[in-house]
Design an enzyme around this catalytic site. Structure first.
Site, PDB file in Angstrom:
ATOM      1  N   ASP A 107     114.068 -79.219  18.948  1.00 53.99           N
ATOM      2  CA  ASP A 107     114.436 -79.231  20.405  1.00 53.99           C
ATOM      3  C   ASP A 107     113.019 -79.638  21.076  1.00 53.99           C
ATOM      4  O   ASP A 107     112.134 -78.996  20.732  1.00 53.99           O
ATOM      5  CB  ASP A 107     115.014 -78.181  21.185  1.00 53.99           C
TER       6      ASP A 107
ATOM      7  N   ASP B 246     120.036 -70.845  17.347  1.00 52.12           N
ATOM      8  CA  ASP B 246     120.833 -71.600  16.755  1.00 52.12           C
ATOM      9  C   ASP B 246     119.812 -72.504  15.761  1.00 52.12           C
ATOM     10  O   ASP B 246     120.187 -73.671  15.082  1.00 52.12           O
ATOM     11  CB  ASP B 246     121.463 -72.644  17.680  1.00 52.12           C
ATOM     12  N   HIS B 247     118.569 -72.082  15.835  1.00 52.70           N
ATOM     13  CA  HIS B 247     117.359 -72.663  14.784  1.00 52.70           C
ATOM     14  C   HIS B 247     117.037 -71.767  13.991  1.00 52.70           C
ATOM     15  O   HIS B 247     116.486 -72.304  12.767  1.00 52.70           O
ATOM     16  CB  HIS B 247     116.337 -73.363  15.802  1.00 52.70           C
TER      17      HIS B 247
ATOM     18  N   HIS C  14     122.141 -82.465  16.653  1.00 45.50           N
ATOM     19  CA  HIS C  14     122.165 -81.396  17.718  1.00 45.50           C
ATOM     20  C   HIS C  14     122.532 -82.352  19.087  1.00 45.50           C
ATOM     21  O   HIS C  14     121.823 -82.473  20.117  1.00 45.50           O
ATOM     22  CB  HIS C  14     120.615 -81.169  18.231  1.00 45.50           C
TER      23      HIS C  14
ATOM     24  N   HIS D  57     109.907 -77.583  25.410  1.00 40.39           N
ATOM     25  CA  HIS D  57     111.141 -76.539  25.134  1.00 40.39           C
ATOM     26  C   HIS D  57     111.012 -75.257  25.407  1.00 40.39           C
ATOM     27  O   HIS D  57     111.454 -74.965  26.597  1.00 40.39           O
ATOM     28  CB  HIS D  57     111.549 -77.178  23.743  1.00 40.39           C
TER      29      HIS D  57
ATOM     30  N   GLU E 130     116.828 -84.376  18.156  1.00 45.55           N
ATOM     31  CA  GLU E 130     117.876 -83.840  18.897  1.00 45.55           C
ATOM     32  C   GLU E 130     118.200 -84.924  20.038  1.00 45.55           C
ATOM     33  O   GLU E 130     117.932 -85.752  20.308  1.00 45.55           O
ATOM     34  CB  GLU E 130     117.388 -82.491  19.596  1.00 45.55           C
TER      35      GLU E 130
ATOM     36  N   HIS F   8     114.839 -69.980  19.056  1.00 43.73           N
ATOM     37  CA  HIS F   8     116.282 -69.917  19.393  1.00 43.73           C
ATOM     38  C   HIS F   8     117.104 -69.527  18.205  1.00 43.73           C
ATOM     39  O   HIS F   8     117.219 -70.160  17.160  1.00 43.73           O
ATOM     40  CB  HIS F   8     116.801 -71.286  20.081  1.00 43.73           C
TER      41      HIS F   8
ATOM     42  N   HIS G  82     111.666 -73.573  16.259  1.00 45.03           N
ATOM     43  CA  HIS G  82     111.452 -72.353  17.125  1.00 45.03           C
ATOM     44  C   HIS G  82     112.450 -71.344  17.213  1.00 45.03           C
ATOM     45  O   HIS G  82     113.044 -71.407  16.390  1.00 45.03           O
ATOM     46  CB  HIS G  82     111.674 -73.257  18.684  1.00 45.03           C
TER      47      HIS G  82
END
Lengths: 498, 805
Positions: free
Chosen positions: A177, A71-72, A415, A156, A202, A69, A67
């Protein structure tokens, strides 16, 4: 034969998710995130562990991003444009649409506001996105002769997906996530029961057991209603995507039902643009939104109007959504400075605030309090503070439920925070009897994999094994019994009436 | 190893078809079971699915006494709960539910409970499946379970393992490999269902919750918190189901409403959907509000409802009236607060075009008929004001009272307008109290009985005897109206109405023998109708009758027979019409027994039907009364059965059809009814003062006996029973005792012969009467009573012990 899992990021921490899985010489990188807490080399995964030579295109089969975000996905432009990876990249349609927005926004914040050295340029972001192949839910993609991947809905955020990957007889799922309970605008994670060797999940809330979502909604609505009924102003600092739509949908419904006339404002900018994407990507939202779509688009909020700076000090109650979420600066901080000193007003805080932000300081403060924004500014906070406990991540029960449903042979936790992960790992092993790992960054876990060997059976054997040969598993000690060759003539216990 | 199957897809389709229609072929069930079980292991998922469906079908049409066989099928289904295919898992859930039911049914007591819990937890473990339809099926199955431990029910609302369930495990499977089922698998099951993304699942969960709240009060009180949140749901069907569930809880007396709940609940009164508002009002009338603040909230919300949705007016008035009736003590204080609004303004104009004012008037006039016996605190001029709005009010209260009666009631109440306000507020006006029961009882009736209804109501107040009788008669006349409700399956309302009538009637006390007889008859009759109603609704929902209802049905029918017999023999002075009426109900009960209870004795029941129906025919001929459709149908049917060679068994469905033509006739009490009654007492005898006896020798027990309305021809017996032995009978020859037929009081020392070899025992004694009727032959030389007995008093216990030296 084994599955090798190299955890480059999000091992016993939250941030820079990146796992490289090797199955039968196929190397798949799941997620390519960055860590928001570091500014040095630690912000990116250590890519050198993949290939000493730096020839990433040949050593990786593909990259899969779950996705949008940061941090991904944050390290993706760096990896493709700077490190030179040139192979296939897969993500869902919404992720592909929204990722450049997020990356560009981040780049701007870093370069324009903080004056840091540029990691990648706008052109590089666009260049990187060109290499991306978009996939749809449950669409099986044949990456090459041996490798198949398939995306499943993860909840998410808009467009978040879990990915199933299969090489030969070996199959794994990387969850990214996900959320197991549906909220107002997104559905719950949905996946088939698959025969899996490994699930990489996660574990953000590895030890949290969240109460019913209805209680959370009720608390929030009650606080907001009480405030506006008393003529106060409500400031809801949120991130542009996700929470803003969720809370707004909740309020819009409530306003409708309760016949409230108090205005709800959206601060212009990302949020309005994000709403547009939601309107287009209805297929990726919750069942309810899809159901009502025929009559009206649930993201056409009836009671929402856009905000103007002049309205900050206008009299009368109102509700305002403003970015960024943790009041770390920007518009939400500007409004906060104006509204915080009055007792009738309300500020909501997201469930999690990074240390150092105003939001974080408010969480621990008791009103009235003095808060120093910088050396010169001090705010006298007298307003009400309501902490939101909405979260797009599943809790411990959800993780266990998913693991139970999939029943894989092995589980790897990523995670999450180290001590909490250890507790969950223990639980998975003792309750489910499934072997579980929680590797740290840059560690490799090696897992034996299934391999079917074809055997030929004689026709006679097939015949006999296809004919019913009853044998019950003995479940309850001595109570179960064997019914091979059962017949009414020998079993007087069986009677018929019609 | 992967199995290589030689069947091609064509063959498979044929096999599926074959298995789908398995019940149509005449295959021995034992063989069928074996075949189906075999196919549950088939490599093709479609075959596994239909094999499981076949097992489900089979479970409903065979009787298996062998528990291990049931267990085998059950656990086979449990194994398939973890199949890879959604459709197989779905069928497996059905199979687990059905075979689990058989498993529970074939166990007793503790192990029955244990198995029931096992099945429940096993099904709970499936509610987190990813397939939506499966979750719906799983919740439907959970709702079918009738017996669950409270601990487990509470666990379904709590995410963390509760201490009570933490260590518990059951036989079953948690995953394909784990062969034990911890009780914590049930954790949060219902909340997950209620939070589900799909309204189908939420609705199913809500419905099952409704069923299970009947099992445990504590579970209900926990569940109500989340149910109130469900009223916030975006789907109308779910909100409606949530309201229905709350309504059900209120009726079954498991609902405790807190003020915090009320905010959410009353919000539904302003819902956009008509059906939700109507359901909310319907639920509100059955809720008991604990304090004035809550009552005020409710009234305010109803007023808002009226303001926003004026089209609901008629229904709202009814709800306000009913709510006022059940909360009389709060209404007074509310009316006092708003009295200004009701008074004419200075210009002498009444603000009656205002709906709110009319609603307040409705609230005010509900006080005198309140169930709470409180002194009326409403200023009498309010009733005069209400008269002005008679048409509007009576349109709303149409279901409870007709316009004429309402007018009579209002003008009667306003007659006290000479009394000053202050006196009223002091609460010293008992006169109004007397009439309220009349008004209540004078509920909506047929046009024919209207004329003479209102007159006895107001004119004969002086004569208590007449009043009681007329009240009872009115009630009896009304009951035939109730039948329509029963036929519609609205048992909740019926029970409420009957209960309120019963309460009203039992408030009368009277010494006059006629009144006592009429009252006793009316009470008995109400009871019979209630029982009949319960049977009827069970049969209406006959789909599940075979599994759940049998035992209950048998008990209910047994009770009805007993009551009817009592009514027939313990009342004298019944007219032919009344007897006919009772006989018709008796016939109904016989037909019900014959057509729905498989355990009943066919021959005997049929014979009984014939006897009663010929008696009915005779009575009708004598009195020249037309036979009812039901009886005509039945007689035709009896002829057919007599002529056909198939026997009764084949004709049961015909009998069931004849039930459709039954409708309750109006019963009109004409004669003076006397109730045969007895009182039995032993002076100074209780657990601490036992009578002395010597074991093995007879003992004389002095009874004080009072008999009412028993002529000396009646054959009475004292029945004396020691636990676990057959009773000893002592004949009471009434010729030997003094007194008149109306009341006969005497002391009688009865011998008891079979004193057991113990130091202490208690004897259960009762007076019974032989039920003599034309169709029973009497043999003079027989010792002890031959015909059936009807008990005339409550059983008393006599304590005896050997004297301590």
């Amino acid at each position: 034969m084994a599955i090798e899992c190299l955890v480059l990021g999000a091992g016993q921490e939250v941030g820079k998710s990146c796992v490289v899985v090797t199955i039968n010489d196929k190397k798949i990188m799941f997620d390519c995130g960055m860590h928001m807490g570091y500014l040095d080399h630690r912000r990116y995964p250590d890519f050198s562990l993949i290939s000493k030579s730096g020839d990433f295109t040949n050593s990786l089969t593909c990259i899969v991003v779950t996705h949008f975000h940061l941090d991904h996905i944050g390290a993706l432009p760096y990896f493709t444009e700077v490190c030179g990876y040139n192979g296939p990249i897969y993500m869902t349609y919404p992720t592909k649409a929204l990722a450049p927005l997020m990356l560009e926004d981040y780049r701007k914040v870093m370069v324009d506001r903080r004056g840091e050295e540029e990691q990648f340029s706008s052109e590089q972001i666009l260049e990187c996105m060109k290499k991306v192949t978009a996939v749809d839910l449950k669409q099986t993609v044949q990456v090459d002769k041996d490798l198949q991947i398939r995306a499943y809905y993860a909840g998410h955020v808009l467009g978040a997906a879990m990915f199933y990957a299969r090489v030969g007889d070996v199959a794994i799922v990387y969850t990214g996530d996900y959320n197991m309970t549906p909220d107002r605008h997104l559905g719950a994670a949905q996946i088939d029961r698959l025969q899996l060797d490994l699930v990489i999940t996660e574990s953000t809330y590895a030890t949290t057991y969240r109460d019913s979502k209805y209680a959370r909604e009720r608390e929030f609505l009650k606080a907001v209603h009480k405030c506006v009924a008393g003529g106060g102003k409500v400031l809801i600092p949120t991130f542009a995507l996700g929470r803003a739509q969720e809370l707004c949908m909740l309020l819009d419904d409530y306003w409708e039902r309760m016949n409230l006339k108090v205005p709800i404002y959206f601060s212009a900018g990302l949020t309005v643009q994000a709403n547009m994407y939601y309107k287009m990507l209805i297929n990726w939202t919750s069942q309810k939104v899809k159901d009502t779509y025929a009559t009206r688009n649930a993201f056409d909020f009836k009671h929402v109007c856009s905000f103007d700076r002049s309205l900050i000090n206008a009299p009368g109650p109102c509700v305002l959504f403003a970015t960024p979420g943790m009041i770390s600066g920007g518009f939400s901080l500007e409004v906060f400075k104006q509204w915080a000193p009055y007792e009738g007003n309300l500020v909501t805080l997201p469930g999690y605030c990074v240390a150092g932000t105003v939001g974080h300081r408010l969480m621990s403060a008791k009103t009235p309090a003095q808060i120093n924004i910088d050396q010169d500014t001090q705010i006298d906070v007298r307003c009400q503070i309501h902490q939101l406990s909405f979260s797009p991540h599943t809790d411990a029960k959800g993780i266990l439920d998913l693991v139970k449903f999939l029943s894989p042979k092995h589980v790897i936790l990523v995670h999450g925070e180290k001590p909490k992960m250890a507790t969950l790992k223990e639980k998975i092993q003792s309750q489910m009897g499934i072997q579980c790992f929680d590797p740290a960054n840059n560690e490799t876990v090696s897992i034996p994999s299934t391999h079917y060997v074809k055997a030929v059976a004689s026709d006679a054997l097939l015949q006999s094994s296809l004919s019913p040969n009853l044998k019950f598993i003995r479940k309850c000690s001595e109570r179960g019994s064997d019914f091979g060759g059962l017949d009414a003539r020998t079993k007087p216990g069986l009677k018929v009436f019609r | 190893m992967e199995t290589i199957c030689t069947t091609d897809s064509n063959d498979m389709d044929e096999m599926r078809l074959l298995l789908r229609n398995v019940s149509k072929f005449c295959v021995r069930p034992s063989l069928l079971l074996t075949v189906l079980l075999g196919f549950t292991k088939d490599p093709y998922p479609n075959i596994r699915e239909v094999a499981l469906d076949g097992l489900v079908e089979l479970s409903s049409c065979i009787v298996v006494e062998d528990q291990s066989l049931i267990e085998g099928c059950y656990f086979r289904a449990v194994e398939l709960l973890f199949d890879c295919e959604d459709s197989v898992r779905r069928s497996a859930v059905c199979a687990v539910s059905e075979w689990g039911r058989l498993l529970v049914a074939c166990n007793q007591d503790q192990s029955k409970k244990e198995w029931s819990d096992t099945v429940f937890v096993q099904l709970c473990s499936m509610v987190r499946d990813m397939d939506m339809k499966l979750r719906v099926v799983a919740f439907d199955a959970l709702g079918k379970i009738r017996m669950v431990s409270e601990d487990i029910l509470l666990q379904t609302l709590c995410k963390k393992a509760l201490p009570a369930t933490k260590e518990k495990t059951y036989c079953g499977q948690l995953t394909a490999k784990l062969l034990t089922l911890p009780a914590s698998a049930a954790a949060f099951a219902f909340v997950h269902g209620l939070e589900d993304e799909f309204h189908e699942v939420r609705r199913s969960a809500c419905r099952s919750l409704c069923m299970l709240t009947a099992v445990s009060a504590e579970f209900a009180s926990e569940a109500v918190n989340i149910l109130m949140d469900m009223l916030n749901d975006d789907s109308v069907v779910v909100r409606l189901q949530a309201l229905e569930t709350i309504h059900f809880m209120a009726i079954s007396d498991h609902l405790k409403v807190e003020e915090a709940h009320l905010h959410m609940f009353l919000g539904t009164l302003l819902d956009r959907s008509d059906s939700i508002r109507s359901a909310a009002r319907n639920t509100l009338q059955s809720i008991k509000l604990r304090n004035l603040a809550m009552f005020r909230l409710a009234i305010d919300a109803l007023m808002k409802n009226l303001e926003f949705y004026p089209q609901d007016e008629a229904d709202l008035f009814l709800v306000i009236f009913k709510l006022g009736r059940t909360h009389g003590k709060f209404v007074g204080s509310i009316i006092r607060e708003v009295f200004q609004e009701l008074e004419p303004s200075f210009e002498g104009k009444l603000a009656f075009d205002n709906a709110r004012t009319v609603a307040l008037l409705v609230l005010a006039i509900s006080v005198p008929v309140s169930f709470e016996r409180r002194i009326c605190t409403v200023p009498p001029q309010t009733f005069s004001y209400a008269v002005i709005q008679l048409g509007r009010i009576s349109r709303g209260l149409f279901d409870v009272v007709n316009q004429d009666t309402l007018l009579a009631y209002l003008s009667h109440c306003s007659r006290f307008s000479l009394v000053s306000d202050s006196e009223f507020f002091k609460g010293e006006e008992p006169a109004l109290q007397l009439e309220k029961s009349d008004v209540l009882l004078c509920q909506k009736s047929n046009d024919t009985s209207e004329a003479h209804l209102t007159s006895p109501l107001l004119d004969s107040l002086a004569n208590l005897h007449d009043r009681v009788t007329s009240c009872a008669k009115i009630v009896l006349r009304k009951i035939s109206d109730i039948w329509r409700l029963i036929d519609l399956g609205c048992m909740g309302e019926v029970i409420q109405t009957l209960r309120s009538w019963k309460e009203e009637l039992s408030k009368f006390t009277s010494d006059s023998p006629q009144t006592v007889g009429v009252l006793a008859f009316a009470l008995q009759y109400i009871h019979v109708i209630k029982l009949l109603g319960k049977v009827w609704t069970r049969i209406l929902s006959s789909r599940n009758l075979r599994y759940h209802g049998m035992g209950v049905l048998e008990v209910l029918l047994g009770k009805i027979d007993k009551r009817l017999q009592d009514m027939r023999y313990r009342f004298i002075g019944l007219s032919r019409e009344e007897e006919l009426h009772l006989l018709e109900i008796m016939l109904l009960s016989c037909v019900l027994r014959l057509s729905y209870l498989e355990t009943c004795n066919l021959e005997a029941s049929l014979k009984k039907i014939c006897t009663i129906s010929s008696r009915v025919e005779n009575l009708c001929k004598e009195e020249a009364i037309e036979l009812s459709n039901f009886i005509l149908d039945l007689q035709k049917l009896l002829c057919e059965i007599g002529n056909s060679s198939d026997g009764v068994f084949e004709n049961i469905y015909l009998l069931q059809k004849s039930l459709k033509s039954f409708s309750l006739r109006q019963i009109v009490l004409s004669g003076e009814i006397k109730h045969l009654e007895a009182e039995l007492n032993v002076l100074d005898n209780d657990f601490q003062n036992p009578l002395p006896f010597i074991s093995g020798l007879p003992v004389g027990i002095p009874f004080e006996i009072t008999l009412y309305n028993l002529t000396s021809e009646k054959r009475l017996w004292l029945t004396m029973t020691v636990d676990g032995t057959s009773p000893q009978f002592v004949f009471l020859d009434l010729h030997e005792f003094e007194g008149c037929d109306e009341i006969r009081k005497f002391t009688f020392v009865a011998p008891f012969y079979g004193t057991p070899r113990v130091t202490y025992f208690s004897l259960k004694v009762c007076i019974a009467m032989e039920c003599l009727s034309e169709d029973v032959q009497l043999f003079k030389d027989y010792e002890g009573p031959k015909p059936e007995l009807s008990f005339l008093c409550k059983e008393i216990e006599v304590h005896l012990s050997t004297p301590v030296k």
